[in-house]
Design an enzyme around this catalytic site. Structure first.
Site, PDB file in Angstrom:
ATOM      1  CG  HIS A  37       9.978   1.251   8.968  1.00 60.64           C
ATOM      2  ND1 HIS A  37       9.922   2.626   8.521  1.00 60.64           N
ATOM      3  CD2 HIS A  37      11.122   1.474   8.030  1.00 60.64           C
ATOM      4  CE1 HIS A  37      10.430   3.516   8.453  1.00 60.64           C
ATOM      5  NE2 HIS A  37      11.561   3.012   8.234  1.00 60.64           N
ATOM      6  CG  LEU A  78      -2.418   0.737   0.820  1.00 60.89           C
ATOM      7  CD1 LEU A  78      -3.145  -0.217   1.518  1.00 60.89           C
ATOM      8  CD2 LEU A  78      -1.883   2.715   1.653  1.00 60.89           C
TER       9      LEU A  78
END
Ligand SMILES: NC(=[NH2+])NCCC[C@H](N)C(=O)O
Length: 334
Positions: A229, A125
């Site tokens: 992350h 995405l």
């Protein structure tokens, strides 16, 4: 109005632009025309049903209908690990006990596995930075589950998502530096790029075949196991809202967690109903996610929906964006 629609070869220019924008850290979108064109060609064949369902890789584009500009994209791969094995590390616990020295403790070890073989993967995405607020992200993310819900048997009973692993503020990847790089002997970016642009044989050849005791790896690498992350936190929250949880598997390069969920318990799939649409003024009804009811020509929008006489009444702009005729079936996420 923003519409989610199938990607095809004519999207190459826009996709290349997004690949450049997304930067090198965004693995699934390499700045490589050949790879991107292959992906778009595969996407078109996936939607039209020109290839076997298991080989399908659907790419969805988010298009601004007023400007024609592509604002983002996402994808659903029907099954990973089909053309070659898909590797992960499973974080295992190994119990140790010695009566002679009266000791009992656990070791953790990373074991190379292929447990995701055949699972459906939602991923890749990407949204232009200026579109990251205002609901475009959730429209795009949820349209993947709307697509799966349209024709569930095309997809696996387990759906997974791989989250980007932890990177230090200085831009290095502690898990790669401390563990994976020892086996691949390449810079992270190069290995990462090779996953998409080659057949992946180098992973089969070089990935560690024996358990790696976590206690023996550098502390920074240890701390990064299963850690997301910073830019992946929003994605993690959206996955959790859909019912995804950590699977105990982590990425063999960056240590990022693999989340998974049984397909039929995905929140969006459970909350979606199919009913005929009607054109009209929905008034101040709430905005909901609405999609077409077929994979071929799949389209999704966010629009006001009024439920009336067993029909979903939506405005003319939404009817046009979905390319449906009044009376045709649509799917609405309640
Ligand atoms: N961050 C990455 N690019 N990781 C790639 C990991 C390898 C991948 N799971 C495979 O078996 O193909």
């Amino acid at each position: 109005m923003l519409v989610v629609r199938p990607a095809g070869p004519s999207d190459l220019g826009s996709l290349m632009e997004l690949a450049v924008l997304s930067g090198r850290g965004f693995t699934s979108l390499p700045e490589d025309e050949t790879t991107l064109l292959d992906r778009l060609t595969l996407s078109e064949a996936s939607f039209t049903g020109a290839i076997a369902p298991r080989e399908a890789w659907y790419t969805l584009m988010l298009e601004d209908m007023e400007t024609g500009r592509i604002e983002g994209l996402c994808g659903v791969r029907a099954a990973v690990g089909v053309s070659r094995p898909h590797f992960s590390f499973r974080v295992m616990t190994l119990a140790q006990f010695s009566s002679a020295i009266g000791t009992r403790f656990d070791h953790q070890a990373l074991v190379l596995v292929n447990e995701c073989a055949g699972w459906t993967e939602v991923g890749s995405l990407y949204l232009r930075p200026e579109r990251r607020s205002g609901g475009a992200g959730s429209l795009l993310a949820r349209s993947r589950y709307m697509l799966i819900g349209v024709d569930r048997p095309r997809f696996s009973e387990t759906v997974m998502a791989e989250l980007r692993g932890y990177f230090s503020p200085d831009g290095t990847c502690p898990f790669w530096e401390g563990v994976a790089s020892k086996f691949f002997r390449l810079p992270f970016d190069e290995a990462d790029h090779m996953v998409m642009s080659t057949d992946g044989q180098f992973i089969l050849d070089l990935a560690p075949r024996h358990p790696i005791y976590v206690e023996l790896i550098p502390d920074a690498a240890h701390q990064a196991i299963g850690k997301v992350h910073v830019e992946g936190e929003a994605a993690r929250a959206m996955l959790e809202n859909e019912g995804f949880r950590g699977s105990g598997l982590v990425d063999i390069f960056d240590g990022g967690p693999t989340y998974s969920v049984p397909r039929d318990s995905i929140t969006t799939i459970q909350r979606t109903v199919a009913l005929p649409c009607a054109a009209g003024d929905p008034g101040d009804a709430p905005e909901l996610l609405v999609s077409t009811a077929s994979v071929d020509g799949f389209r999704a929008v966010r629009a006001k929906v009024r439920f009336e006489d067993g029909r979903a009444m939506i405005g003319a702009a939404a009817i046009e964006a979905l390319r449906v005729a009044p009376g045709e079936m649509v799917r609405v996420r309640q």
